[in-house]
Design a protein around this motif. Sequence first.
Motif: not given
Length: 125
Positions: A3-4, A7, A12, A14-16, A18-19, A85
Amino acid sequence: MGSRFTAYAKQNEAYLLETWDTGKRPKTIDFSNEEAVWTKLNIIKTKKGTEKDSKGIVEFKAYYSLENEAYVMNEISRFIKVAGQWLYYEGLVKSVSKVNQQVGQGKNAPCSCGSGKKFKRCCGK
């Protein structure tokens, strides 16, 4: 991990962020100079990272094209689990090379991608 990669390929931010572990992540990610087109991710090996673990390591090859040339980046990334997470902690790039670029001669030479395998057993298939 996948998923990273997706992203990053889609920029992306925001996702990077956030994780990414809060103690290690940057404030922003600047994609303004990013010209690579990320095309494929291969997980080479993992260590730990199961549901019962709090840490994990992933070695991968990420393929991309840049100026009509194909490249592969080999990286080892560390992840930690916080509040259930998985978060990216840090990574070490082992190598970056053109795809199918041989360092030595012949198919028995080490693969230029940095996997440690012979070329004929890796990118030369």
